[in-house]
Structure formats: structure tokens, C-alpha cells
Design an enzyme around this catalytic site. Structure first.
Site, PDB file in Angstrom:
ATOM      1  N   LYS A 237       0.749  -1.269  -0.001  1.00  0.00           N
ATOM      2  CA  LYS A 237       0.053   0.057  -0.001  1.00  0.00           C
ATOM      3  C   LYS A 237       0.851   1.301   0.166  1.00  0.00           C
ATOM      4  O   LYS A 237       0.586   2.194  -0.704  1.00  0.00           O
ATOM      5  CB  LYS A 237      -0.906  -0.021   1.302  1.00  0.00           C
ATOM      6  CG  LYS A 237      -1.596   1.167   1.278  1.00  0.00           C
ATOM      7  CD  LYS A 237      -2.604   1.496   0.076  1.00  0.00           C
ATOM      8  CE  LYS A 237      -3.462   2.721   0.624  1.00  0.00           C
ATOM      9  NZ  LYS A 237      -4.548   2.929  -0.530  1.00  0.00           N
ATOM     10  N   CYS A 291      -3.656  10.766   1.372  1.00  0.00           N
ATOM     11  CA  CYS A 291      -2.843   9.807   0.923  1.00  0.00           C
ATOM     12  C   CYS A 291      -1.527  10.081   0.428  1.00  0.00           C
ATOM     13  O   CYS A 291      -0.739   9.898   1.076  1.00  0.00           O
ATOM     14  CB  CYS A 291      -3.672   8.912   0.006  1.00  0.00           C
ATOM     15  SG  CYS A 291      -5.391   8.254   0.359  1.00  0.00           S
TER      16      CYS A 291
END
Length: 462
Positions: A237, A291
Site C-alpha cells: 500500500k 494519501c
């Protein structure tokens, strides 16, 4: 450990795989989802439509009240309004403000609360750890804990597993732990969760990997990819975000050469990308959101190994809002207009079009740069209600703007909301001179040759 009555479990189950799937999809396996925000509520909803037995936990009483009334509090997620209403009406989804109570009843615990970053850019796991403590206090043998929140590599192994064990009095093997990162974008969350991309699963032991894989094979229509352990899944991720940050930084740095090259860098990028080994991203006014700007910090600040490339990429991308704002000021200066005598209109304040989120939005440093230069800054965003931070930075914020309201000397497009497609930019020009227009997203190239628009795009040479 909780006093929870016996429930059907997936981790360590001796039932056949078909029996486990039937138990999961019939609602015999209670699921708790911790965090009902932008990503959490869509995830809880997909779990609920799959299993019929989900309790969501969130400490925000307003969020819980809205969900229990069948109302979706997330803006801009297609299909979520109807899905939440249907699930709540059917009793498949309920919400609770007490994570500890949810932990007592659940057999599968799915955590998707934010991973914070402190003022120094270091990851702050305090919210994740608080949820892990609550889950640990309610953990039973056979329970499975799944973290979807983005975490620095080794978080599950070094921090969360010991916390779960100490709070529950159980050991790995009596319960399971897996990391299964969310791979979801705002504005398309349901589509992404249901299977737009393969689902990544990494367990703290083999049985955790097996159990989590079985669950996500029901949640997602796409492939489930298992990796060696939780740390590898965590790295997957983070690596995805770092790749995008570094790639965007490359595109942005190439864009700064447009003037010296006397070419449109974006044209060169587009054609270069026709070669299958090249995939340069698009330059722009900056990188925002919860993010991409943060994930590199999970590696840069958390580990001793040097990260000069990632650090440089972060610096390049953080500079782009200032490059964008200064481009407008330079265009004005070339026409003899001093910043202190200029009005600049900033279009778009959220970090991304159509998404009501301002974390790390490039619009804030654009406003600050223009204000510090002395310009009168007016800003507008069609979907953002809370604009106090931009007003504090020096902008006058208007819900909507037309040429009847304002005569700016320059316009800076930071966020290409769909409604701006209908904005009549040439109408803002005075009769005697065109309006400066800095296109931070290459979203209005039709004005490049317009006689009433002095157009400048990031990476587009004129």
C-alpha cells in the site's frame, strides 16, 4: 477478553470452506467495522450487503445518528445513499458510538480509521492503537482482526499484534490478524471495494491469511492476492502511494522545463507514454489529499535508511502550488501590473475535483503565496462549505462567481470541478486587455488561443 456468547468463526474453523462461506454470507458471523468515514462507511456497506450482519463503530455521534436513520453522510459517492438506506432498513447495518461494545459482539473486526501524521511529518498511530485496545478487550478465540488503514511497514508486527495480545490475554493462533489495505478512491468507493482492483491480503500467520482471503473472496469480485506476511502487505500500500508521488514529481519537474525547451511538455509526455515501458503522470498545481502526500513520510521518517529520492519528490510536489501562483504573478508583472494592485481569482479549493476534502490541498499555499505578494485574493469552490482556513489565509471566499460579480486581473485554476467547465472565462476580461488565466490542471486548453485570455498552462509552452 469479552464474555461474548459462542458465535460462528472463520479463523481456525474446522468446517469445510463451503460451510464457512455459507456462515459468512448468511449473517452467522458478526462483523464489526471501526471507522465510518469516507472509506469506512462504503466498506461497512459492502460488508453488510455481503454478510447481512455488520455493526459499524464511530465516535462521532452525528455520524452514528445519521447512519442509524438510514442516511449517508458522505458526499460524492455514487450509489451510497441508496445502499445505506436499504441496508439499515433491512437490519444488515447498524452503527454504534462505542467501539468496545462492537468488539464484544463481533467475530471479524475490520479497522479503517485514519492514520494521522504529526507536525513533523511522522506517522501517528494513536487512533489505530486506541481502536486496537478496544478490540483487544473484546477479543475472543477464533476472532480475526483485519486492518485496512494504511500503516507504516511493520506496524502490525511490532505495535498492533503485541497490543491485541496484551489487552486480550490471547496469543496469535488463538485469534488471527491480517493486513488487507484499502485500494479505494473517493468518488468511486463502492466500485473499488467490490472489485475494481485485486485485493491484497497478508496475514500474521498462515491461518490469518487463509481466513482473510476467504472473506475478501466474497467481498470482492476481483482476484485476491496473498503475500508473505502483514509487513509485505503494508509495504504494498505504501509503495503504491510513493510511486505516484515520485512519478508526479517527475512530471512536475519536466513541466518546469517547458519554457526553455519551447515545447508543450504534456504533449511530449503523452506521446512518450505510447511506449509500453513509459507511464509518466500529468503535471499540475500540486498533490493533495489524505494519501499521496503522507505515505512517503511512513518511510522517510520511520526508518533509518536514507530516502533521498522520496524526499526530493516531496519537495518538488510541495513547491508546485508556489510555482503555479508565481506564474500568475509573473504574467501580471509582464503586463506592468503590480501584485498589490491586482485581484486574483482562485478556482477550486478542495484537493481534487468532486471530492469535499481539503487535507494538503494545493489551493491553500496558492492562496497564501498570492496574499503574501499583496494581491487581493478571491476564491470559489462549488462543493466546499467550510472555508474558514482559506479566509484565514487571506482569501475572500464566494460560493459562486461570474463576471458580473468580479473583474479579476488573473484567474488560477487549481481544482478542475466539473461546474467550472461552464465558466465563461473570456467574460472576465476587460475591454482593453485579456485576463491572465493559469491552468493548473490542463483542464481549459480551449482558451490557449483566445484573444481575451492570456493563457498559461503548467507544462504548456506558449
Amino acid at each position: 477478553m469479552s464474555t461474548q456468547s459462542s458465535v460462528t468463526t472463520i479463523y481456525g474453523s474446522e468446517r469445510t470452506e463451503d460451510e464457512q462461506i455459507a456462515a459468512l454470507t448468511s449473517g452467522d458471523v458478526p462483523v464489526g467495522v471501526y471507522g465510518l468515514g469516507k472509506m469506512g462507511l462504503p466498506l461497512a456497506s459492502v460488508y453488510a450487503e455481503t454478510t447481512g450482519n455488520v455493526t459499524g463503530a464511530d465516535i462521532d455521534t452525528d455520524v452514528v445518528r445519521e447512519i442509524n436513520a438510514g442516511r449517508n453522510h458522505i458526499v460524492g459517492e455514487p450509489g451510497l445513499d441508496e445502499l445505506v438506506e436499504e441496508l439499515v432498513e433491512d437490519g444488515a447495518l447498524v452503527a454504534n458510538t462505542e467501539p468496545r461494545e462492537v468488539a464484544d459482539e463481533a467475530s471479524i473486526h475490520v479497522v479503517i480509521v485514519p492514520t494521522l501524521v504529526d507536525e513533523a511529518g511522522r506517522p501517528d498511530l494513536s487512533v489505530i492503537e486506541a481502536v486496537a485496545r478496544d478490540i483487544g478487550k473484546g477479543l475472543d478465540e477464533g476472532d480475526l482482526v483485519v486492518f485496512e488503514s494504511t500503516l507504516p511497514p511493520r506496524s502490525c508486527r511490532d505495535a498492533l499484534l503485541p497490543l491485541l495480545e496484551s489487552e486480550s490475554g490471547l496469543s496469535l493462533g488463538e485469534f488471527g490478524l491480517a493486513f488487507c489495505p484499502e485500494r479505494t478512491s473517493s468518488g468511486r468507493a463502492l466500485k473499488d471495494i467490490r472489485g475494481a482492483y485485486p485485493k491484497v491480503v497478508g496475514g500474521a500467520d498462515d491461518e490469518s491469511t487463509r481466513a482473510a482471503s476467504l472473506i475478501y473472496d466474497q467481498i470482492s469480485s476481483n482476484e485476491v492476492i496473498t503475500v508473505s506476511d502483514t509487513t509485505t502487505a503494508e509495504a504494498v500500500k505504501v509503495f503504491e502511494g510513493v510511486y505516484r508521488d515520485v512519478n508526479i514529481a517527475l512530471a512536475n519537474e519536466l513541466a518546469t522545463h517547458a519554457g526553455e525547451f519551447e515545447i508543450d511538455v504534456t504533449e511530449a509526455i503523452d506521446v512518450a507514454n505510447t511506449q509500453p515501458f513509459c507511464e509518466i503522470h500529468t503535471p499540475g498545481a500540486g498533490v493533495g489529499g489524505h494519501c499521496i502526500p503522507y505515505y512517503p513520510q511512513f518511510l522517510i521518517t520511520q526508518f533509518e535508511t536514507g530516502s533521498p529520492l522520496m524526499e526530493t519528490a516531496r519537495a518538488v510536489n510541495d513547491e508546485m502550488p508556489h510555482v503555479t501562483a508565481q506564474t500568475a504573478l509573473d504574467r501580471l508583472a509582464a503586463r506592468g501590473i503590480d501584485p498589490e494592485n491586482a485581484t486574483v481569482l482562485v478556482l477550486g479549493l478542495t484537493y481534487r475535483a468532486g471530492v469535499e476534502e481539503i487535507r494538503k490541498t494545493p489551493a491553500l499555499p496558492v492562496v497564501e503565496h498570492l496574499d503574501e505578494a499583496g494581491a487581493d485574493v478571491v476564491a470559489t469552490d462549488p462543493i466546499l462549505d467550510d472555508t474558514a482556513v482559506f479566509e484565514d489565509a487571506g482569501a475572500t471566499v464566494m460560493r459562486g462567481v461570474t463576471s458580473d460579480d468580479l473583474s479579476p486581473d488573473a484567474i488560477v485554476l487549481v481544482t478542475a470541478h466539473e461546474s467550472f467547465d461552464h465558466l465563461d472565462v473570456p467574460a472576465f476580461a476587460d475591454d482593453d486587455r485579456p485576463v491572465v488565466f493559469v491552468d493548473g490542471r490542463q483542464a481549459a486548453t480551449e482558451y490557449r488561443d483566445h484573444d481575451r485570455v492570456d493563457y498559461e498552462g503548467i507544462g504548456l509552452h506558449d
